[in-house]
Design a protein around this motif. Sequence first.
Motif, short mmCIF file in Angstrom:
data_model
loop_
_atom_site.label_atom_id
_atom_site.label_comp_id
_atom_site.label_asym_id
_atom_site.label_seq_id
_atom_site.Cartn_x
_atom_site.Cartn_y
_atom_site.Cartn_z
N SER A 45 2.69 16.76 -1.12
CA SER A 45 3.42 15.54 -0.80
C SER A 45 4.10 15.65 0.56
O SER A 45 4.05 14.73 1.39
N ASP A 48 1.64 15.76 3.46
CA ASP A 48 1.22 14.39 3.78
C ASP A 48 2.25 13.72 4.68
O ASP A 48 1.90 13.06 5.66
N ARG A 75 -2.68 4.81 6.49
CA ARG A 75 -1.60 4.89 5.51
C ARG A 75 -0.45 3.96 5.87
O ARG A 75 0.48 3.76 5.08
N GLU A 101 -0.43 -0.21 0.72
CA GLU A 101 -1.52 0.52 0.06
C GLU A 101 -2.49 1.08 1.10
O GLU A 101 -2.90 0.39 2.03
N TYR A 104 -6.96 5.13 -0.05
CA TYR A 104 -7.14 5.91 -1.27
C TYR A 104 -6.51 5.22 -2.48
O TYR A 104 -6.56 5.75 -3.60
N ASN A 106 -3.27 4.66 -2.74
CA ASN A 106 -1.86 5.05 -2.86
C ASN A 106 -0.97 3.92 -2.36
O ASN A 106 -1.27 3.29 -1.33
N ARG A 108 2.75 3.27 -0.94
CA ARG A 108 3.99 3.84 -0.43
C ARG A 108 5.05 2.75 -0.28
O ARG A 108 4.73 1.62 0.11
N ILE A 136 5.82 7.33 -3.34
CA ILE A 136 4.37 7.16 -3.30
C ILE A 136 3.90 7.07 -4.75
O ILE A 136 4.20 7.94 -5.57
N ASN A 137 3.24 5.98 -5.06
CA ASN A 137 2.80 5.69 -6.44
C ASN A 137 3.97 5.79 -7.41
O ASN A 137 3.85 6.36 -8.50
N THR A 232 -5.46 12.61 -3.80
CA THR A 232 -5.18 11.28 -3.25
C THR A 232 -3.85 11.24 -2.53
O THR A 232 -3.69 10.56 -1.53
N ARG A 233 -2.84 11.99 -3.02
CA ARG A 233 -1.51 11.90 -2.43
C ARG A 233 -1.36 12.71 -1.15
O ARG A 233 -0.51 12.43 -0.33
#
Length: 278
Positions: A45, A48, A75, A101, A104, A106, A108, A136-137, A232-233
Amino acid sequence: MKSLNVVIVMLFMAVGLVLTSCDKEAVETNNNETVVNSDSDMESSFEDIDDLASTILEATESNSGGRIAGEADDRVCEGAITFSGDANSGTIVIDFGAGCEDSYGNVRKGKINIAYTGGRFQSGSVVTTTLDGYSINDIAIEGTRTLTNITESANDYPTFSISLTGCKITWPNDDVATRTVSKVRVWKRASSPINDEVWITGEASGVTRRGVAYNTTITDSLVYKASCRVSTRGRLALAGTKIIETENKIITVDYGDGNCDRRVSIVVDGKSENVNLD
C-alpha cells in the motif's frame, strides 16, 4: 468386554488428540499467513503511495515552471492535482474527492499531500507525503512518509532513507493495524521507466489487524519492478527475504528469485510452505 471398551475409549482419545493437533496446526498456519499477508499488504500500500508521489513529482519537474500539463498517471482522475511552488520546492495535492477509479478497478478517496524541498535527485532533498482522509477500496490509511535523499555520489543510484510515522490502517470491518518504518530505498533507474527497479532494506514494526505485535527485518533486499504489478492495490516484491518476529514465532519470508507472481515461501520452526499473498 471391559477390555474391548477400554480399547474403544483409548482409540477415541487417540483420534481426538490427532484431530486437536491437526486443528492447532491449521490455526497456527493460518495465523502465520495472516501475519505475512498483513505485513505485505501494508508494505505494498505504501509502495503504491510512494510510486504515485514519485510519478507526480517527475511530471511536475519535467514541465515548464513546475506546472503539470496533464494527468501523469491513470490512478489520478482529471483535475485532481494542484501545485504550488517551483522545481526546487513546493507542495502538491492529489485530491481523489469522493472517489477516483483506476484501470485496475481500485477506488481511491481523500487526499495525498506532498511537500518537497530540493530537487529529488539532489543529496539532502526531502519529500514528505501526508495522507488526509485517504482510502483505497474503503481501506483507510493514515500516516506521514518522509523520504530523504542520502545519495553519496552522482555515480550512485538515487538512494533515500524512509521513515513512516503515525501509520494506521483501518479496514471496512473496523480491523486496525499500525506500523512504523525505518528503511533505505535504492532507485535503480533503467533506460526505460517500465524496467526501473526499487531495492528496499531496513526494518518495520507494528501490530497486525489481528492484534499480533511484530518486528520485521529485511535480510536480503526486497526488489520491486515497475513492470510487475500482480496485486491490484500495489506492487509486491518479486525477490528478497525478510524475517518477521512475533511474541512466539520467527517467520522467514522468501519472495523468490524474480518471478512476477504473488507466490512466496514462508518458513516457521523449520517447516516450509508456499503461499499466495492476497
